[in-house]
Design an enzyme around this catalytic site. Sequence first.
Site, PDB file in Angstrom:
ATOM      1  N   HIS A 221       2.413  12.267 -16.801  1.00  0.00           N
ATOM      2  CA  HIS A 221       1.164  12.304 -17.553  1.00  0.00           C
ATOM      3  C   HIS A 221       1.393  12.173 -19.040  1.00  0.00           C
ATOM      4  CE1 HIS A 221       0.247  14.397 -13.774  1.00  0.00           C
ATOM      5  NE2 HIS A 221      -0.883  13.760 -13.868  1.00  0.00           N
TER       6      HIS A 221
ATOM      7  N   HIS B  19      -1.752   6.238 -12.384  1.00  0.00           N
ATOM      8  CA  HIS B  19      -0.521   6.313 -11.585  1.00  0.00           C
ATOM      9  C   HIS B  19      -0.476   5.222 -10.510  1.00  0.00           C
ATOM     10  CE1 HIS B  19      -0.211  10.116 -13.551  1.00  0.00           C
ATOM     11  NE2 HIS B  19      -1.217  10.643 -12.903  1.00  0.00           N
TER      12      HIS B  19
END
Lengths: 330, 330, 201, 201
Positions: free
Chosen positions: A218, A56
């Site tokens: 995700h 991320h």
Amino acid sequence: MKMLINGAERVIGDALRGMAAAHPELVVDAENRVVVRRDAPIPGKVGLVSGGGSGHEPLHGGFVGPGMLDAACPGEVFTSPVPDQMVRAAAAVHSGAGVLFVVKNYTGDVLNFDMAAELAEEDGIEVAKVLVRDDVAVTDSLFTAGRRGTGGTLFVEKLAGAAAEEGAPLARVAEVAWRVSDASRSFGVALGAPTTPAKGSPTFELPLGELELGIGIHGEPGRERRAMMTASEIAEAAVGAILDDATPSGPVLLLVNGMGATPLLELYGFGGEVIRVLRERRVEVARTLVGNYVTSLDMAGCSVTLCQVDEELLRLWDAPVATPGLRWGR
Amino acid sequence: MKMLINGAERVIGDALRGMAAAHPELVVDAENRVVVRRDAPIPGKVGLVSGGGSGHEPLHGGFVGPGMLDAACPGEVFTSPVPDQMVRAAAAVHSGAGVLFVVKNYTGDVLNFDMAAELAEEDGIEVAKVLVRDDVAVTDSLFTAGRRGTGGTLFVEKLAGAAAEEGAPLARVAEVAWRVSDASRSFGVALGAPTTPAKGSPTFELPLGELELGIGIHGEPGRERRAMMTASEIAEAAVGAILDDATPSGPVLLLVNGMGATPLLELYGFGGEVIRVLRERRVEVARTLVGNYVTSLDMAGCSVTLCQVDEELLRLWDAPVATPGLRWGR
Amino acid sequence: MAFRDAGFFRRWLTAAAGSFDAEADRLTELDSAIGDADHGSNMRRGMLAVAAALEKEPPGAPGAVLLLSGRTLVSTVGGASGPLYGTLLRRAGKALGDAERVDDAAVAEALAAGVDAVAQLAGAVAGDKTMLDALRPAVEALPDYAAARGAAARGAEATVGLRARKGRASYLGERSVGHMDPGAASSALLFDALARAAADE
Amino acid sequence: MAFRDAGFFRRWLTAAAGSFDAEADRLTELDSAIGDADHGSNMRRGMLAVAAALEKEPPGAPGAVLLLSGRTLVSTVGGASGPLYGTLLRRAGKALGDAERVDDAAVAEALAAGVDAVAQLAGAVAGDKTMLDALRPAVEALPDYAAARGAAARGAEATVGLRARKGRASYLGERSVGHMDPGAASSALLFDALARAAADE
Ligand SMILES: Nc1ncnc2c1ncn2[C@@H]1O[C@H](COP(=O)(O)OP(=O)(O)O)[C@@H](O)[C@H]1O
Ligand SMILES: Nc1ncnc2c1ncn2[C@@H]1O[C@H](COP(=O)(O)OP(=O)(O)O)[C@@H](O)[C@H]1O
Ligand SMILES: [Mg+2]
Ligand SMILES: [Mg+2]
Ligand SMILES: [Mg+2]
Ligand SMILES: [Mg+2]
């Protein structure tokens, strides 16, 4: 799938070694996987610790520095870090004023941070926790794990970080963090799936001519698959979903976030549409940030986050910050 | 190919409107395609103007602001802007101290900027020009259009921008710019091709298991196609190509640049390898920047740029800069 | 030998705009192989702007038509082709002066002067695998418009075997061989439209 | 009823590590459909670390084997599965105390306590489409190890038809139906290895 790596097993360690070499202002422990600002612990200052799965970036490691996080714990790709990392990070930044854990609301993150909090308190460190759960695509009910933490994390880390930098005590920093968390709402869209090093192929198939609305960060599929939409329609869907959940009664911070592989050129065009829709819906945008901040590896797509602010929160937003990923005022 | 757009024809206009909405500190003329810092023209200050094809964001529009560019002219995707834009930009930033055009060395950019310089001088604006030609993958000979301008552009714009901000006169700003240009060397690698809105499919096919060495930033294929390499091998190839061209005799600025779709996680790992190779080759790295700065839409890949610096250039690098894409010190 | 008025030049460039609109994807495809995949959209954008400008305020003299068209290309195309095609038409327009009608010899001479200006601006010579490899034989075959069309087409075809020494394709070195130069292909389109305009008179 | 020593538990978990190593891609594939494509690599990493830890300093008592394994999982797996499987083994290990040998009834009781602890930590109940849908029937079938293996496998299989109410898969709502829960599949692997270890005695 081709990647700029030395092997799936080495991705995190290599990235942390690179971070260490590129950022002398950070202490990066690649072996134990903890990123700490070099001047920590700062006497009298509350320590801000966050962490989560890797993939991320710049979240979270890239948000370590004056005015934001004191430490971050990067897990494996899309996998919550382990309690050992968090305990180590807490110890590294604890000056006696206590530590705030910023936790994105995923089962794994919550369980691991809770274990870490227990261990850190056994070591005599006072720990408070804030949960970020801003993703309106997830119905918050008994039938889900609750809302996911996504783009709102940036706002929580920035604003709570500014409060901590000003010397606010733990209870106050935690209060600001919860306030920001509660005031944040996000919605994400994918045009393509990311590819994790471990899997080596896209985490889901998204045929040409289709997109996923309400995705997380995700690589999980979203709430709904739809025929491809224009930037303008996507902006309407994203802003609509957020405002349907709660219409702000005051000015907002706006994050127009890229998921990793969407060119900045497209992201700005999309951002313009988001601002147009907000204007039509009479939402006042106080500050705008456009860029890749809370990403999902090489996912194509974007997310929108709004965070309603009062004068104090706006002042904390404008306060100086000096991290690899977010920097102004110094 | 799926894109976050309203249609290929609208990409640039939409992006500029989004930029205008997101950045009140800039004046963005979406119709005439000029991005200018709001406080321009600044009395007594040399104006820095750059521009080039779109698709390389944050270059150039994202580098407009105090300490860097005064104005930027975005062309169509991968297409040099037209002289009208450059003349308009020059007029907007000209305070009487003259204007420096920062031109990446491509036939189109050179021809259009040259035409613009002629027109601007007819309007009484003194114009100097610097060419950026840092890409060592191109043999600079009678048999090519000369070296391309790539990552070195960031260094030229930052350092010449800092000199102009300090109040240096045109000749001096141009001298700094040429010095930085001459001291910069780049090498790029693609793991995948970008997709332009106009074409709608990748500009070249790169099968699984292969990569392109020595690519430019316009989706053109590179110098050589090779079997897939590890990050460590790619770092050796890129640094090797640069040092074979000229080995720095002093400290360097290092840019580890992502082409757009390569995750920051991978880029940091690659950056670590680049720094390792430089250490082995006894090159001292004074400052490092890792991120997506001179991109090629959604191309997967990276480039390495070195710029040898003396004390003055290092000071100019550290000087404050406040642009959407690069910011520190204020 | 025929005389040509402003209408002839307007019909030529308007017809050319139609060809570029229809052939944009092919030109971009050619540019994709050895360039940056924009030549078709560049030329379509520019030539449609030319057609619109000629339609809006039709100039009364051949020279003025070419000047306006050249200026429009410079202002709308960008890239390498904008200044080059812009220069071709502007220089040719200047050569034709204010005359309301010009004969084919004058047309041939003006376009040759335009091509010379392109060569000088571009620093390119025959065999560099550029638009000049189509433009040069074409103007040499003038004032026979049909022959010029054929020469341009053959010139474009012949660029396939060449190694590029100018423009983006030169970055590819040996890898540029085996592909037609997009600019040469677009020059062939231009002379094809010219021949069609002449045949229609 | 058989007695089990530390060696039995080491063999169980080492065998399980082998299964997770071999089946990692399948587990990741399952997690890819309704999660984040990491369950296989998470469990492989953790179980290989368990096998290495047990090899390096083999604990002498069953309880100690489970405690060390649980702690190792917590320290190496991360995600949801790390704390959950870590808790399962740590709680079971605590229940077994310091005894050097334990009978199958004690094993069954300890693992049931472990599963209770998982359920409490996770806030999940039967039918939520989680590892508990395999773990719960498995410990209920103990001390018959073969029956437990079968129960776990059937429990995992049955998650295909369920709609997830916990973990990442819950974000998908109705779209989670039709896929096996990766954690339930890994629990089945764990009980398969246990049954094999028991059969080998
Ligand atoms: N130096 C040059 N001399 C002559 N023609 C050139 C030169 N450089 C480029 N060209 C022509 O321009 C064409 C490319 O045009 P275009 O794709 O529109 O611009 P760009 O290369 O800037 O993307 C080439 O195919 C070639 O024919
Ligand atoms: N609240 C919960 N209760 C029980 N099991 C859970 C819960 N949340 C997740 N799990 C189990 O964990 C598995 C996912 O593990 P893993 O993929 O390793 O972690 P993560 O979901 O953090 O990526 C799920 O398949 C499910 O069996
Ligand atoms: Mg995970
Ligand atoms: Mg171009
Ligand atoms: Mg081109
Ligand atoms: Mg998972």
